[in-house]
Motif scaffolding. Structure first.
Motif, PDB file in Angstrom:
ATOM      1  N   GLY A 220      18.517   7.234  -2.247  1.00  0.00           N
ATOM      2  CA  GLY A 220      17.730   6.489  -1.726  1.00  0.00           C
ATOM      3  C   GLY A 220      16.471   5.993  -2.411  1.00  0.00           C
ATOM      4  N   VAL A 221      15.511   4.950  -1.559  1.00  0.00           N
ATOM      5  CA  VAL A 221      15.089   4.140  -1.616  1.00  0.00           C
ATOM      6  C   VAL A 221      13.680   4.559  -0.306  1.00  0.00           C
ATOM      7  N   PHE A 222      12.905   4.969  -0.336  1.00  0.00           N
ATOM      8  CA  PHE A 222      12.866   5.113   1.194  1.00  0.00           C
ATOM      9  C   PHE A 222      11.261   4.130   1.331  1.00  0.00           C
ATOM     10  N   LEU A 223      10.742   3.681   2.641  1.00  0.00           N
ATOM     11  CA  LEU A 223       9.655   3.061   2.748  1.00  0.00           C
ATOM     12  C   LEU A 223       8.604   3.469   4.023  1.00  0.00           C
ATOM     13  N   MET A 224       7.755   3.393   3.813  1.00  0.00           N
ATOM     14  CA  MET A 224       6.906   3.699   5.049  1.00  0.00           C
ATOM     15  C   MET A 224       5.757   2.822   4.875  1.00  0.00           C
ATOM     16  N   GLN A 225       5.685   1.632   6.378  1.00  0.00           N
ATOM     17  CA  GLN A 225       4.663   0.393   6.575  1.00  0.00           C
ATOM     18  C   GLN A 225       3.323   1.055   7.121  1.00  0.00           C
ATOM     19  N   GLN A 272       3.149  -4.232   2.509  1.00  0.00           N
ATOM     20  CA  GLN A 272       1.598  -4.568   2.388  1.00  0.00           C
ATOM     21  C   GLN A 272       0.706  -3.688   2.410  1.00  0.00           C
ATOM     22  N   ASP A 273      -0.239  -4.279   2.226  1.00  0.00           N
ATOM     23  CA  ASP A 273      -1.251  -2.798   1.813  1.00  0.00           C
ATOM     24  C   ASP A 273      -1.181  -1.912   2.484  1.00  0.00           C
ATOM     25  N   GLY A 274      -0.683  -0.748   1.979  1.00  0.00           N
ATOM     26  CA  GLY A 274      -0.776   0.610   2.206  1.00  0.00           C
ATOM     27  C   GLY A 274       1.044   1.172   2.142  1.00  0.00           C
ATOM     28  N   THR A 275       2.265  -0.405   2.119  1.00  0.00           N
ATOM     29  CA  THR A 275       2.654   0.619   1.684  1.00  0.00           C
ATOM     30  C   THR A 275       3.427   1.917   1.362  1.00  0.00           C
ATOM     31  N   LEU A 276       3.682   2.885   1.465  1.00  0.00           N
ATOM     32  CA  LEU A 276       4.254   3.882   0.571  1.00  0.00           C
ATOM     33  C   LEU A 276       5.975   3.403   0.321  1.00  0.00           C
ATOM     34  N   ILE A 277       5.939   4.116  -1.317  1.00  0.00           N
ATOM     35  CA  ILE A 277       7.775   3.793  -1.706  1.00  0.00           C
ATOM     36  C   ILE A 277       8.079   5.352  -1.791  1.00  0.00           C
ATOM     37  N   ASP A 278       9.058   5.426  -1.453  1.00  0.00           N
ATOM     38  CA  ASP A 278       9.463   7.734  -1.982  1.00  0.00           C
ATOM     39  C   ASP A 278      10.792   7.009  -3.072  1.00  0.00           C
ATOM     40  N   LEU A 279      10.539   7.727  -4.187  1.00  0.00           N
ATOM     41  CA  LEU A 279      11.955   7.452  -5.015  1.00  0.00           C
ATOM     42  C   LEU A 279      12.309   8.724  -5.358  1.00  0.00           C
ATOM     43  N   LEU A 285       1.843   4.903  -3.642  1.00  0.00           N
ATOM     44  CA  LEU A 285       1.365   3.683  -2.513  1.00  0.00           C
ATOM     45  C   LEU A 285       1.152   2.539  -3.439  1.00  0.00           C
ATOM     46  N   TRP A 286       1.717   1.490  -2.605  1.00  0.00           N
ATOM     47  CA  TRP A 286       1.723  -0.024  -3.081  1.00  0.00           C
ATOM     48  C   TRP A 286      -0.352  -0.518  -2.254  1.00  0.00           C
ATOM     49  N   ARG A 287      -1.167  -0.988  -3.420  1.00  0.00           N
ATOM     50  CA  ARG A 287      -1.864  -1.757  -2.585  1.00  0.00           C
ATOM     51  C   ARG A 287      -2.123  -2.680  -3.168  1.00  0.00           C
ATOM     52  N   SER A 288      -2.500  -4.141  -2.281  1.00  0.00           N
ATOM     53  CA  SER A 288      -2.271  -5.381  -2.789  1.00  0.00           C
ATOM     54  C   SER A 288      -4.217  -5.410  -3.291  1.00  0.00           C
TER      55      SER A 288
END
Length: 449
Positions: A220-225, A272-279, A285-288
């Motif tokens: 799975g690929v997890f997201l946390m907004q 979104q700015d600050g979204t975490l992606i777990d692999l 961490l995604w930063r716009s």
């Protein structure tokens, strides 16, 4: 005659008229060649458009053996010279996906969903001139833009330099970003391999209703907004799972459960700015580009550290002046700051207060509180900061310093720990945080002159 640039570069210009004319012709030819070979970006002096960046939690700006090529602690997404995005075009049912024309065509992107030994659904993709695609995974093949390996927490790094068996997929996920403002970025599970194919085998989680075909990857690929704007967040959001087609679902009972959970209709796969992606082995961490303006620049951060050092904080025991390390510096050995984690009093290295049991606990000479005595280190990956304030707090037990709001935010964010649940970690070294305390307010003995 004045010493012009042409004189310095070509002294033969003073040799005579014929040489002068010949050299001028050479210069003109060189200028024409440079203009012809120069890219439009260099001619217009326009910097490339930055969509945002991905930062791996736990490395504080650099991998243990250095950032090399596509394997780095951070990856900046720029608008490509030519769009390479793709989008679903059509689907059809086949008996053997490997013999399908769409799969065998190395110029055709496709996703194959194997339903049984004798049936598979193939979704063909076509070029999308409005998006750029970026792929992330463990594979070092050219199709992967950002090579990500399993993160070893800082407290285990000396014991375990590498992971024997990775849980990160070779082609973990892909991000498609719109080439025009507002540069919306969307994430999808799984990435295309060297033949531009994605295969979901017979045992993979997938579903087909005649109209909809979609699936999930093994781990799975997890997201946390983040709830609200990242720079205003005080706690983490809810973890979700994103599908190959970009749909958002609640987490499965366990990471590899062979059944999908409920779709979260009101949520989407837009980063979104600050979204975490777990692999499943590394958390990103995604930063716009717009969101990064709330974090300090290197120059601003150095000024914040200098402000604290200007107070000439002292060690109450050794009476030496302590120096907080700026980004990229190691500090002076006898001036490095340490802190008692229970009370927050900052000292230099000293031997006072050690017990007879040889553990990490010491007694603070200022307040007589017994607690671990740890070295302070600067949180140098500035993209992890949620604001632009002085680094006056630290994480326990690792001692990484950051602003109060940054430390409090990350202490409230539980990230996946492989397949074994969730826990809060220091974002700079990935060390699991203590329960009491997880963060420490630093108390300096400063401005004592």
């Amino acid at each position: 005659m004045p010493d012009t640039k042409k004189d310095r570069l070509h002294p033969e210009l003073h040799s005579g008229p014929s040489v002068l004319q010949a050299t001028d012709n050479q210069l003109q030819a060189t200028d024409n060649h440079l203009q012809a070979s120069a890219s439009p970006m260099s001619l217009s002096a326009q910097p490339p458009v930055v969509f945002g960046e991905l930062v791996i939690l736990g490395y504080n700006g650099q991998l243990p053996h250095g950032n090399k090529g596509r394997r780095r602690s951070k990856y900046v997404l720029h608008r490509r010279p030519k769009a390479n995005g793709v989008k679903p075009f059509r689907k059809h049912i086949v008996k053997n996906p490997h013999s399908s024309k769409a799969v065998q065509d190395s110029h055709q992107h496709s996703v194959s969903y194997t339903l049984s030994r004798n049936q598979a659904v193939i979704v063909e993709y076509k070029e999308d001139p409005d998006t750029d695609m970026f792929q992330i995974g463990r594979s070092s093949e050219d199709q992967i833009d950002f090579v990500v390996m399993d993160t070893v927490p800082g407290n285990l790094r000396r014991e375990c330099e590498s992971v024997s068996q990775s849980t990160i997929s070779r082609f973990a996920c892909r991000i498609l970003v719109e080439r025009n403002p507002p540069f919306t970025a969307r994430i999808y599970a799984a990435g295309f391999d060297s033949a531009r194919n994605i295969f979901l085998g017979e045992k993979a989680v997938k579903w087909y209703s005649g109209e909809e075909i979609d699936g999930l990857t093994t781990n799975g690929v997890f997201l946390m907004q983040p709830p609200g704007h990242f720079s205003h967040s005080t706690s983490g959001g809810v973890w979700r799972e994103v599908s190959v087609g970009g749909t958002v679902y609640a987490l499965r009972e366990s990471r590899s459960t062979p059944h999908k959970s409920n779709q979260i209709v009101e949520e989407n796969n837009i980063l979104q700015d600050g979204t975490l992606i777990d692999l499943c082995g590394a958390t990103l961490l995604w930063r716009s580009a717009a969101g990064l303006t709330a974090s300090p620049s290197e120059h601003e951060f150095e000024s914040l550290v200098d402000d604290i050092n200007a107070g000439r904080p002292q060690c109450p025991v050794g009476l030496m002046t302590l120096v907080l390390p700026r980004k990229g510096t190691l500090g002076i050995n006898d001036k490095k700051p340490f802190v008692y984690t229970k009370c927050g009093h900052v000292h230099g290295q000293h031997q006072w207060g050690q017990g007879d049991n040889n553990d990490d606990n010491r007694t603070c000479p200022l307040c007589l509180t017994t607690s671990p005595f740890i070295k302070l280190k600067m949180g140098a990956e500035l993209s992890l900061y949620v604001d632009n304030e002085h680094p006056t707090f630290c994480f326990s037990p690792c001692g990484h310093m950051a602003s109060e709001k940054t430390v409090r935010y990350w202490s409230q964010v539980a990230v996946p720990h492989g397949c074994q649940g969730f826990h809060a970690v220091c974002p700079f070294c990935a060390t699991p945080l203590d329960n009491d305390p997880s963060i420490v307010k630093l108390i300096f003995q400063d401005y004592t002159d």
